[in-house]
Design a protein around this motif. Structure first.
Motif, mmCIF file in Angstrom:
data_model
loop_
_atom_site.group_PDB
_atom_site.id
_atom_site.type_symbol
_atom_site.label_atom_id
_atom_site.label_comp_id
_atom_site.label_asym_id
_atom_site.label_seq_id
_atom_site.Cartn_x
_atom_site.Cartn_y
_atom_site.Cartn_z
ATOM 1 N N LEU A 14 0.669 -1.402 0.029
ATOM 2 C CA LEU A 14 0.359 -0.046 -0.384
ATOM 3 C C LEU A 14 0.596 1.299 -0.361
ATOM 4 O O LEU A 14 0.530 2.009 -0.923
ATOM 5 C CB LEU A 14 -1.029 0.057 1.332
ATOM 6 N N PHE A 15 1.923 1.265 1.261
ATOM 7 C CA PHE A 15 2.519 2.635 1.008
ATOM 8 C C PHE A 15 3.666 2.403 -0.125
ATOM 9 O O PHE A 15 3.570 4.279 -0.230
ATOM 10 C CB PHE A 15 3.302 2.960 2.200
ATOM 11 N N ARG A 72 -2.307 11.171 -13.239
ATOM 12 C CA ARG A 72 -3.348 11.385 -12.263
ATOM 13 C C ARG A 72 -2.417 11.438 -10.942
ATOM 14 O O ARG A 72 -3.253 12.844 -10.301
ATOM 15 C CB ARG A 72 -4.999 10.675 -12.240
ATOM 16 N N PHE A 73 -2.013 10.934 -10.288
ATOM 17 C CA PHE A 73 -1.065 10.503 -9.146
ATOM 18 C C PHE A 73 -0.175 11.987 -8.841
ATOM 19 O O PHE A 73 -0.294 11.737 -7.513
ATOM 20 C CB PHE A 73 -0.295 10.103 -9.585
ATOM 21 N N LEU A 96 -1.258 14.832 -6.217
ATOM 22 C CA LEU A 96 -1.362 14.207 -4.968
ATOM 23 C C LEU A 96 -0.305 14.316 -4.191
ATOM 24 O O LEU A 96 1.054 13.892 -4.646
ATOM 25 C CB LEU A 96 -1.817 12.569 -4.861
ATOM 26 N N TYR A 99 -8.548 21.498 2.360
ATOM 27 C CA TYR A 99 -8.270 21.487 0.679
ATOM 28 C C TYR A 99 -8.566 22.682 -0.282
ATOM 29 O O TYR A 99 -7.796 23.388 -0.596
ATOM 30 C CB TYR A 99 -9.580 20.875 0.833
ATOM 31 N N THR A 100 -9.765 23.746 0.389
ATOM 32 C CA THR A 100 -9.601 24.905 0.275
ATOM 33 C C THR A 100 -8.449 25.906 0.156
ATOM 34 O O THR A 100 -7.922 27.030 -0.750
ATOM 35 C CB THR A 100 -11.354 25.914 1.114
ATOM 36 N N TYR A 123 -2.682 20.297 0.550
ATOM 37 C CA TYR A 123 -2.735 19.148 0.465
ATOM 38 C C TYR A 123 -2.591 18.483 1.462
ATOM 39 O O TYR A 123 -3.801 16.764 1.623
ATOM 40 C CB TYR A 123 -2.391 18.634 -1.022
ATOM 41 N N ILE A 171 -4.451 17.474 3.861
ATOM 42 C CA ILE A 171 -5.565 16.734 4.196
ATOM 43 C C ILE A 171 -5.501 15.076 4.351
ATOM 44 O O ILE A 171 -6.151 14.664 4.883
ATOM 45 C CB ILE A 171 -6.314 16.942 2.091
ATOM 46 N N MET A 215 -6.887 12.850 7.265
ATOM 47 C CA MET A 215 -7.881 11.462 6.711
ATOM 48 C C MET A 215 -7.100 10.475 7.054
ATOM 49 O O MET A 215 -7.973 9.588 8.197
ATOM 50 C CB MET A 215 -7.523 11.233 5.071
#
Lengths: 445, 291, 292
Positions: free
Chosen positions: A196-197, A211-212, A215, A399-400, A404, A407, A411
């Protein structure tokens, strides 16, 4: 005294005997025999029933009145006296061999008594199916002095030296760690985490997949989280991080407490009482399908302030889950337990309290676990939409404000704290249901 | 201050014999339907029975024939559609009238109804505690004694889930007897036990019953069990349930396991079995018809 | 079977025996009558509470802020003829369908895979359990960053919401299969595929169906929330939001409070309809498989 009165004395003697330890488990014939061998007598106020120096051969039962028992002044000068009233037995020392002169018995008012020769009592006991062994033993225990009892207990349970608590905890922890390391699942778990990590790291930092790239990468998040001087102002070293955590946890605690204290009784009532269910469940089922978040604007309009709407929403979600599961638990209690309780003389309320409530506990605890999960779900959402502080709020504002990494910190923290609260609820639940744990332990493969 | 000595009078006297035994049951014309409307089924059809106080009365019959119905009516779990039941001369229930649930008629259930969330000791002491007839400490002590007398010392602090079914059954019987019921209602209590445990249970039940002085109504399929335990054995017909035949088991109490090989016992078993078998065949045919 | 009926009849429902008996003559339809009473009472409380400033003289706390039943009815009557309202319905339903189907299609196979293969379970399940406590809505900002369109990000969040449930239910259902059944099948010579196809799938279907019912409830929760957050709460005022959640939020922002209640009720009905449709489909499906 006419025959009826005498007969009633015997009957009351029998009743008294039956209610007194240790004669309760005697068979009906034994009690009959004892009652028939009894002799009645009456004493005027102040009259001596037996003296300190009198030989002890009788057991006395008080039918009416009060008798005062006095011990002769013991060496330390304390004068011990007590009173025995109706339906009580005295003169026990007569049951022990070779004891005399224990006390002085005097009638405190007009007394009506029944007495039985103790040799006869012992004979009757000996004729009992088990030799009256249990009764005799109970008698001996009742007759022994506190010192004797302590000595007996000591010889049965040798005194064990116990290691100090911290040492025990440490060794328990050690053996747990070893057992975990021995299991193959542990390595599978590690592999999973690495994938995962590692995957996250690869996708964002190394391979920079399309796309990543937007992030935050794992390295960036980790560095931010642990840094004493974070770029965006939030890390484990800053107090604002803990302010957010505490705000969320506080709201969960209040909402969960309210939801449980309201939801469990309502759920039990819904499950156990047809009347309550008929009137309340329709409204309940009308409101339940409305998603919790749909209540947000109404809650903001109705409740003043910024805290109350959030707590209300969290409470609502929890309440439905708890009440529903509790209801399921109450309905799933098998009817023969209730019938058994009623057969044994319990009133409907006693049956509810002794059978339905404990019987529904497993479901209630499952419901509480679900309820905690649902509470976090609603809280996170509510905090994202309105309110100040809290982990959901943190995620949203990060987020606003285009922060990032924060965020992701939010989570992961949310996930971790949620998991912790769930584990706490489950732990408490399992402690409360010792009987089930033991039962399951026996049936486990 | 010494005054005149107390005069003691002997109270030896004979008590009326009937007071000693309780639990005489009279069932007169009991009738029960199940279901309603067109699909109504007559389960019990004008069944009449007389149970004498203090005896162990065993009811045998094919499954589904309505024996449990009678027991449930006595216990107060449902009402009869017709007929009456009297207990010790007093009306217990009439048509459409349910008997009051109470501890004078305690049921021992087939699948066991010990409360799993209470310890054995708490289970046994339950009756007197909720009725308030004994203080909690006294009830617990008495429960401990009764358990010890039944050979169950050491189980007090265990939970029912941790014990074997034989122990559970005995505990349940002790729990019932704590309340000194007039009638002990046993609905195939030993059905789920293996043969060895069953024989232990039989002897335990006989011993316990001898002490209790109440009546026991026992329902079973097992004919040997019925003849071993019962003072009288009633064979019921298949649905609808009616009394077919009552057999007198004239083997005196107390009964030891050894009577199982005696001629009288085997004769009784053979006689009862043939009667039951007749009805079992009828029930089987009925079941097959209904698919 | 009569024997079974006897036991059930004789023992009866728990609730009826805890509380004393009532004559049974008029109990038919009693539950419905009481429900009606409950609704009427609730409506009365609503009406009286929301209009309390008028007749009581001073506003009752909380309930007086709620829009009156009358205003809600009027607003709803108006909206029924407004195509925008029905478009919101459509938008939400589409999202629910897309996200939920994605969750079922990916979640069930994953759950079954974990149940059947020990190594897969050992590796994947801990990761799954690690991520599960993170509420789906917490994923919204990350999803918006990652996915190209807002629609996809909302669908993703919805997918996450139902995904966990589907996996757990599929896993639980497969775990619950009696291993002896599998042994029997094996000993009768069934191939692995056969066992899987006939035994495992058949046994797992009830759990999956239950999971779907629960999952669709969660899905609606998430849809509403996601629409509110991405369409309204985050401050961006894109009209591409749409959907009933956005509709509610918009009504709040625009000050038309009765519409809020209309929106709430609409979503409730929508959720109820989805669950009912699912239940019907499930019943149809089980009957169909049972018949085969």
């Amino acid at each position: 005294m006419g025959p009826d009165a005498a007969e009633s004395d015997v009957e009351s003697a029998r009743d008294v005997l039956r209610a007194i330890l240790p004669f309760q488990s005697l068979s009906a014939e034994a009690l009959e025999a004892l009652a028939h061998a009894a002799e009645e007598g009456a004493a005027a106020p102040g009259q001596t029933i037996y003296d300190v120096s009198a030989p002890a051969t009788y057991l006395y039962v008080v039918v009416r009145g009060t008798v005062r028992l006095e011990r002769p002044a013991p060496p330390d000068g304390v004068h011990a006296a007590r009173a025995v009233g109706a339906r009580e037995v005295f003169g026990w020392h007569a049951m022990r061999e070779g004891s005399a002169g224990a006390e002085l018995a005097k009638a405190a008012g007009a007394v009506s008594l029944v007495r039985i020769d103790t040799r006869f009592v012992l004979e009757v006991l000996a004729r009992e199916p088990n030799g009256g062994a249990a009764t005799i033993e109970a008698l001996l225990v009742a007759l022994s002095t506190p010192a004797e009892r302590r000595a007996k207990r000591a010889e049965h349970e040798p005194h064990r030296r116990r290691r100090p608590a911290p040492q025990r905890a440490l060794s328990a922890l050690g053996s747990y760690v070893v057992s975990v390391l021995r299991r193959p699942e542990t390595y599978g778990r590690l592999l999973g985490y690495v994938l995962l990590f590692g995957g996250w790291y690869l996708a964002v930092d190394v391979l920079a997949l399309p796309r990543f790239t937007k992030l935050p990468g794992i390295v960036q998040v980790g560095r931010e989280w642990l840094s004493p001087d974070p770029v965006f102002g939030l890390s484990i070293h800053t107090s604002v991080y803990y302010d957010h955590i505490w705000a969320s946890v506080r709201r969960i605690a209040i909402a969960f407490a309210l939801a449980t204290s309201l939801g469990v009784p309502v759920g039990l009532a819904l499950g156990a009482s047809t009347t309550f269910r008929d009137y309340v469940f329709p409204i309940f089922e009308l409101l339940r399908p409305i998603p919790i978040l749909a209540w947000v604007p109404l809650a903001i309009v109705v409740f003043s302030g910024s805290e109350t709407p959030i707590v209300f929403l969290t409470f609502l979600a929890s309440f439905f889950a708890t009440a529903l599961n509790t209801r399921l638990g109450a309905r799933s209690v098998e009817p023969h337990y209730i019938l058994a309780a009623r057969c044994l003389g319990a009133s409907p309320w006693q049956a509810f309290w002794h059978v339905i409530v404990p019987g529904s506990l497993p479901y209630v605890l499952t419901g509480l676990q679900i309820s905690v999960g649902v509470a976090w779900f609603s809280l996170a959402a509510a905090e994202m939409v309105s309110g100040q502080f809290g982990l959901g709020y943190l995620i949203n504002t990060s987020y606003t404000m285009v922060q990032y990494p924060t965020i992701v910190i939010g989570m992961l923290t949310l996930g971790f704290v949620g998991f912790l609260t769930s584990a706490i609820v489950r732990f408490i639940g399992e402690r409360m249901m010792v009987w089930r744990a033991r039962e399951l332990a026996l049936t486990a493969p | 201050m010494m005054t005149a000595p107390i005069v003691w009078k002997s109270s030896a006297r004979r008590l009326p014999a009937s007071e000693v035994r309780r639990g005489a049951i009279q069932i007169v014309d009991a009738t029960k339907f199940y279901g309603s409307g067109a699909s109504r089924v007559l389960a019990v059809d004008r069944c009449s029975l007389d149970v004498r106080a203090g005896e162990i009365f065993v009811i045998v019959g094919p499954s589904g024939c309505g024996k449990t119905t009678l027991l449930n009516a006595i216990a107060g779990f449902h009402e009869l559609d017709g007929g009456t039941i009297h207990l010790d001369g007093k009306l217990l229930c009439g048509p459409r009238q349910r008997a009051r649930l109470g501890s004078d008629r305690v049921v021992v259930f087939q699948n066991g109804a010990l409360f799993p969330w209470k310890t054995i000791l708490d289970n046994v002491a339950f009756g007197p505690i909720v009725q308030g007839t004994l203080r909690r400490a006294d009830a617990l002590a008495k429960a401990g004694q009764m358990l010890a007398d039944a050979g169950l010392r050491g189980y007090e602090r265990s939970y029912p889930g941790e014990t074997s079914s034989g122990v559970k059954r005995r505990v349940e019987i002790v729990r019932a007897l704590m309340n000194r019921p007039a009638v002990l209602l046993l609905d195939e209590p030993f059905r789920a036990l293996d043969a060895l445990t069953k024989s232990v249970m039989h002897e335990a039940l006989l011993a316990i019953h001898a002490r209790n002085r109440g009546t026991a109504l026992f329902i079973t399929h097992d004919v040997e069990e019925a003849v071993f335990l019962g003072g009288r054995v009633a064979v019921m017909t298949s649905r609808p349930c009616r009394l077919k035949k009552i057999l007198d088991v004239d083997i005196p109490y107390p009964r030891a396991r050894s009577i199982v090989t005696s001629k009288r016992f085997r004769d009784l078993v053979a006689e009862t079995t043939s009667v039951v078998h007749e009805e079992a065949l009828k029930a089987h045919a009925l079941g097959e018809k209904e698919g | 079977m009569v024997a079974h009926a006897t036991a059930t009849d004789a023992v009866g429902r728990a609730s009826k025996l805890v509380w004393p008996q009532r004559p049974r003559a008029w109990s038919a339809g009693r539950a419905q009558r009481r429900a009606v009473v409950a609704y009427v009472v609730a409506l009365l409380i609503w009406q009286l509470g929301s209009t309390s400033p008028r007749w009581l003289g001073y506003p009752l706390p909380w309930i007086s802020h709620v829009p009156t039943p009358g205003s809600v009815a009027v607003a709803w009557a108006r909206l029924v003829s407004d195509p925008g309202y029905w478009r919101s319905w459509g938008a939400s339903f589409v999202r629910v369908l897309v996200g939920f189907s994605a969750a079922v299609v990916t979640g069930v196979p994953l759950g079954l895979l974990m149940a059947l293969s020990r190594p897969v379970r050992a590796v994947v399940f801990p990761v799954f359990e690690l991520l599960r406590p993170i509420p789906p809505l917490a994923w919204v900002p990350a999803a918006i960053i990652f996915w190209p369109t807002q629609e996809l990000s909302i669908d993703f969040v919805i997918f996450i919401g139902a995904f966990y449930t589907m996996v757990l239910n599929a896993l639980g259902g497969a775990d619950g299969i009696d291993p002896r059944l599998i042994q029997v099948a094996r000993s009768m010579g069934a191939s692995r595929w056969n066992i899987f196809h006939r035994l495992v799938l058949r046994a797992v279907v009830p759990s999956i169906l239950v999971g779907m019912e629960v999952g669709i409830g969660i899905t609606w929760e998430v849809v509403v929330a996601a629409e509110m957050i991405s369409g309204g709460g985050s401050g961006t005022s894109t009209a591409s939001g749409g959907g009933l959640g956005f509709f509610i939020w918009n009504s709040y922002v625009g000050g038309s409070y009765p519409q809020i209640v209309v929106g709430m009720a609409s979503i409730g009905i929508a959720g109820f309809l989805s669950s009912a449709a699912l239940r019907l489909a499930a019943a149809r499906f089980t009957r169909w498989t049972a018949a085969r």
